[in-house]
Scaffold this motif. Structure first.
Motif, PDB file in Angstrom:
ATOM      1  N   LEU A  30       0.829  -1.211   0.000  1.00  0.00           N
ATOM      2  CA  LEU A  30       0.000   0.000   0.000  1.00  0.00           C
ATOM      3  C   LEU A  30       0.859   1.256   0.000  1.00  0.00           C
ATOM      4  CD1 LEU A  30      -2.776   1.311   0.173  1.00  0.00           C
ATOM      5  CD2 LEU A  30      -2.652   1.085   2.663  1.00  0.00           C
ATOM      6  N   ALA A  31       1.894   1.270   0.849  1.00  0.00           N
ATOM      7  CA  ALA A  31       2.775   2.442   0.891  1.00  0.00           C
ATOM      8  C   ALA A  31       3.519   2.624  -0.422  1.00  0.00           C
ATOM      9  CB  ALA A  31       3.763   2.300   2.047  1.00  0.00           C
ATOM     10  N   ASN A  32       3.896   1.520  -1.056  1.00  0.00           N
ATOM     11  CA  ASN A  32       4.636   1.607  -2.309  1.00  0.00           C
ATOM     12  C   ASN A  32       3.753   2.036  -3.473  1.00  0.00           C
ATOM     13  OD1 ASN A  32       7.109   1.433  -3.592  1.00  0.00           O
ATOM     14  ND2 ASN A  32       6.771  -0.667  -4.273  1.00  0.00           N
ATOM     15  N   LYS A  33       2.452   2.072  -3.272  1.00  0.00           N
ATOM     16  CA  LYS A  33       1.546   2.635  -4.277  1.00  0.00           C
ATOM     17  C   LYS A  33       1.263   4.113  -4.014  1.00  0.00           C
ATOM     18  CE  LYS A  33      -0.883  -1.684  -5.372  1.00  0.00           C
ATOM     19  NZ  LYS A  33      -2.194  -2.388  -5.338  1.00  0.00           N
ATOM     20  N   VAL A  34       1.214   4.463  -2.738  1.00  0.00           N
ATOM     21  CA  VAL A  34       0.881   5.846  -2.384  1.00  0.00           C
ATOM     22  C   VAL A  34       2.061   6.783  -2.638  1.00  0.00           C
ATOM     23  CG1 VAL A  34       0.226   7.379  -0.497  1.00  0.00           C
ATOM     24  CG2 VAL A  34      -0.841   5.130  -0.711  1.00  0.00           C
ATOM     25  N   PHE A  35       3.262   6.387  -2.251  1.00  0.00           N
ATOM     26  CA  PHE A  35       4.431   7.256  -2.364  1.00  0.00           C
ATOM     27  C   PHE A  35       4.716   7.695  -3.796  1.00  0.00           C
ATOM     28  CE2 PHE A  35       6.201   5.295   1.774  1.00  0.00           C
ATOM     29  CZ  PHE A  35       5.499   6.242   2.518  1.00  0.00           C
TER      30      PHE A  35
ATOM     31  N   ALA B 227       8.571  16.068  -2.920  1.00  0.00           N
ATOM     32  CA  ALA B 227       8.388  15.052  -3.961  1.00  0.00           C
ATOM     33  C   ALA B 227       9.599  14.130  -4.048  1.00  0.00           C
ATOM     34  CB  ALA B 227       8.138  15.731  -5.310  1.00  0.00           C
ATOM     35  N   LEU B 228      10.802  14.696  -3.911  1.00  0.00           N
ATOM     36  CA  LEU B 228      12.017  13.880  -3.919  1.00  0.00           C
ATOM     37  C   LEU B 228      12.043  12.926  -2.729  1.00  0.00           C
ATOM     38  CD1 LEU B 228      14.806  13.145  -5.017  1.00  0.00           C
ATOM     39  CD2 LEU B 228      15.737  15.101  -3.760  1.00  0.00           C
ATOM     40  N   GLY B 229      11.583  13.379  -1.575  1.00  0.00           N
ATOM     41  CA  GLY B 229      11.528  12.505  -0.403  1.00  0.00           C
ATOM     42  C   GLY B 229      10.599  11.320  -0.615  1.00  0.00           C
ATOM     43  N   PHE B 230       9.419  11.565  -1.191  1.00  0.00           N
ATOM     44  CA  PHE B 230       8.492  10.470  -1.472  1.00  0.00           C
ATOM     45  C   PHE B 230       9.050   9.530  -2.538  1.00  0.00           C
ATOM     46  CE2 PHE B 230       5.259  13.430   0.337  1.00  0.00           C
ATOM     47  CZ  PHE B 230       4.749  12.568   1.299  1.00  0.00           C
ATOM     48  N   ALA B 231       9.761  10.075  -3.529  1.00  0.00           N
ATOM     49  CA  ALA B 231      10.380   9.220  -4.543  1.00  0.00           C
ATOM     50  C   ALA B 231      11.463   8.343  -3.923  1.00  0.00           C
ATOM     51  CB  ALA B 231      10.969  10.076  -5.668  1.00  0.00           C
ATOM     52  N   PHE B 232      12.228   8.894  -2.995  1.00  0.00           N
ATOM     53  CA  PHE B 232      13.265   8.105  -2.324  1.00  0.00           C
ATOM     54  C   PHE B 232      12.642   6.976  -1.501  1.00  0.00           C
ATOM     55  CE2 PHE B 232      16.400   7.430   1.115  1.00  0.00           C
ATOM     56  CZ  PHE B 232      17.506   7.117   0.326  1.00  0.00           C
ATOM     57  N   LEU B 233      11.536   7.252  -0.816  1.00  0.00           N
ATOM     58  CA  LEU B 233      10.844   6.196  -0.076  1.00  0.00           C
ATOM     59  C   LEU B 233      10.308   5.126  -1.029  1.00  0.00           C
ATOM     60  CD1 LEU B 233       8.852   8.299   2.566  1.00  0.00           C
ATOM     61  CD2 LEU B 233      10.858   6.861   2.963  1.00  0.00           C
ATOM     62  N   HIS B 234       9.828   5.544  -2.185  1.00  0.00           N
ATOM     63  CA  HIS B 234       9.351   4.579  -3.183  1.00  0.00           C
ATOM     64  C   HIS B 234      10.483   3.656  -3.630  1.00  0.00           C
ATOM     65  CE1 HIS B 234       7.560   2.779  -6.665  1.00  0.00           C
ATOM     66  NE2 HIS B 234       8.288   3.476  -7.516  1.00  0.00           N
TER      67      HIS B 234
ATOM     68  N   LEU C  20      16.439   6.219 -14.539  1.00  0.00           N
ATOM     69  CA  LEU C  20      16.827   7.494 -15.139  1.00  0.00           C
ATOM     70  C   LEU C  20      16.060   8.655 -14.510  1.00  0.00           C
ATOM     71  CD1 LEU C  20      17.058   6.555 -18.934  1.00  0.00           C
ATOM     72  CD2 LEU C  20      18.946   7.102 -17.387  1.00  0.00           C
ATOM     73  N   GLY C  21      14.768   8.466 -14.309  1.00  0.00           N
ATOM     74  CA  GLY C  21      13.969   9.522 -13.699  1.00  0.00           C
ATOM     75  C   GLY C  21      14.409   9.833 -12.282  1.00  0.00           C
ATOM     76  N   PHE C  22      14.718   8.798 -11.496  1.00  0.00           N
ATOM     77  CA  PHE C  22      15.153   9.038 -10.120  1.00  0.00           C
ATOM     78  C   PHE C  22      16.532   9.683 -10.084  1.00  0.00           C
ATOM     79  CE2 PHE C  22      17.162   7.552  -6.132  1.00  0.00           C
ATOM     80  CZ  PHE C  22      16.303   8.167  -5.232  1.00  0.00           C
TER      81      PHE C  22
END
Length: 266
Positions: A4-9, A95-102, A152-154
Motif C-alpha cells: 500500500l505504501a509503495n503505491k501511495v508514495f 516530492a524527492l523525499g516520497f520518490a526516495f521512499l518509493h 533514469l527519472g530518479f
C-alpha cells in the motif's frame, strides 16, 4: 502494508513534481494572453509610499517605479500564482523525499516473506504438475524498460534536489541553474510519467482493475503530469516559443503612446 505504501508514495511524488512545473506553464499562458511580461498601469502623481525594485524580473512582489510626475505599477502575476511559484522548491524537495521512499520500498520487495513464499509455492506447484511457463518477450521488454526509465527519472530527480541546495545553487551561474531546473526538470517529469505509463501498460483495458467502477490510482495520478507535458509541448512550438521569448525579453504587443512608460520599458 508495504504494498500500500509503495503505491501511495509514487503517486504523491509524481503529482507534487508536476505541480512544481504547472505554475510555470500557467505563467507563460498569462504572458501570451497579456502580450507583455508585466501587467503595468501608469498613474499620474507621486504615491505616498513607493519603493524601487532592484531586480524586478525575478522579484515576486508588485513593483512601483517612479519617473518624473508619474509612476508605473508592475504586477507580474496574480497573488495566488505568485505564492504558488515561490513554494515550488519546497514541493520539489517533498516530492524527492516520497520518490526516495518509493525506491527503498521497491528494493525490499524481494526479501519480503510474502513474496518469497509466493515464488517458492509457484515453483513447487509447477514441479508437481510437471509444467513450465513460457517466456513472454513482451513482458520482459516492458519490465526492463519500466525499471530503466524509473532509474533514469530518479537519477535526474536527485540531481534536481542537489542543485536546489543553497551551497550548490550559489556556485552555479543563472544559465546553468535554469538549465537544470527547467530543461532537466521537464525531462525528469517526462521520465517519471513514462515510467508510470509503462507500469500501467494495458491494465486500463481490463475491467478487473476498475474496483467499484473507479479507475486505479496510477491512472488518476497521470492526469496532472500529462496535462503539464502537453501544454509545455505546445509552448515549445516555434511560433509560440518565438513570441514568448520576445515577451520575456521586454517586448510588448502594443507600444504605448506615453513617452514616460516607453522610456521605462526601453
Amino acid at each position: 502494508m508495504v504494498s500500500l505504501a509503495n503505491k501511495v508514495f509514487p503517486i504523491v511524488s509524481l503529482i507534487m513534481l508536476s505541480l512544481c512545473y504547472l505554475p510555470g506553464v500557467i505563467a507563460a499562458v498569462l504572458q501570451l494572453y497579456r502580450g507583455t511580461k508585466y501587467k503595468s498601469d501608469i498613474k499620474s502623481g507621486l504615491p505616498d509610499i513607493y519603493y524601487l525594485c532592484r531586480d524586478f524580473p525575478i522579484f515576486s512582489k508588485n513593483c512601483i517605479i517612479y519617473c518624473k510626475s508619474s509612476y508605473v505599477c508592475f504586477r507580474r502575476f496574480p497573488n495566488w500564482l505568485d505564492r504558488w511559484m515561490l513554494c515550488r522548491k519546497q514541493l520539489g524537495l517533498l516530492a524527492l523525499g516520497f520518490a526516495f521512499l518509493h525506491v527503498l520500498y521497491t528494493l525490499i520487495i524481494p526479501i519480503r516473506y510474502y513474496v518469497r513464499f509466493r515464488i517458492s509455492a509457484s515453483t513447487i506447484s509447477q514441479i508437481k504438475e510437471n509444467r513450465t511457463t513460457e517466456f513472454d518477450t513482451t513482458t520482459a521488454w516492458r519490465t526492463d524498460s519500466y525499471y530503466a526509465v524509473g532509474i533514469l527519472g530518479f537519477g535526474l530527480y536527485v540531481l534536481l534536489g542537489i542543485s536546489s541546495l543553497p551551497s550548490v545553487s550559489n556556485a552555479l551561474s543563472w544559465r546553468e541553474f535554469n538549465f537544470i531546473q527547467s530543461k532537466l526538470g521537464y525531462l525528469t517529469l517526462f521520465f517519471c510519467t513514462f515510467h508510470t505509463y509503462l507500469y500501467g501498460w494495458n491494465k486500463f483495458l481490463r475491467p478487473s482493475y476498475y474496483k467499484w467502477y473507479t479507475p486505479p490510482g496510477y491512472m488518476l495520478c497521470l492526469v496532472v503530469p500529462s496535462v503539464v507535458l502537453v501544454l509545455k509541448l505546445l509552448l515549445l512550438l516555434p511560433c509560440v516559443d518565438r513570441s514568448l521569448t520576445r515577451i520575456r525579453k521586454g517586448w510588448e504587443r502594443s507600444e504605448p503612446d506615453d513617452d514616460s512608460k516607453r522610456t521605462l520599458l526601453t
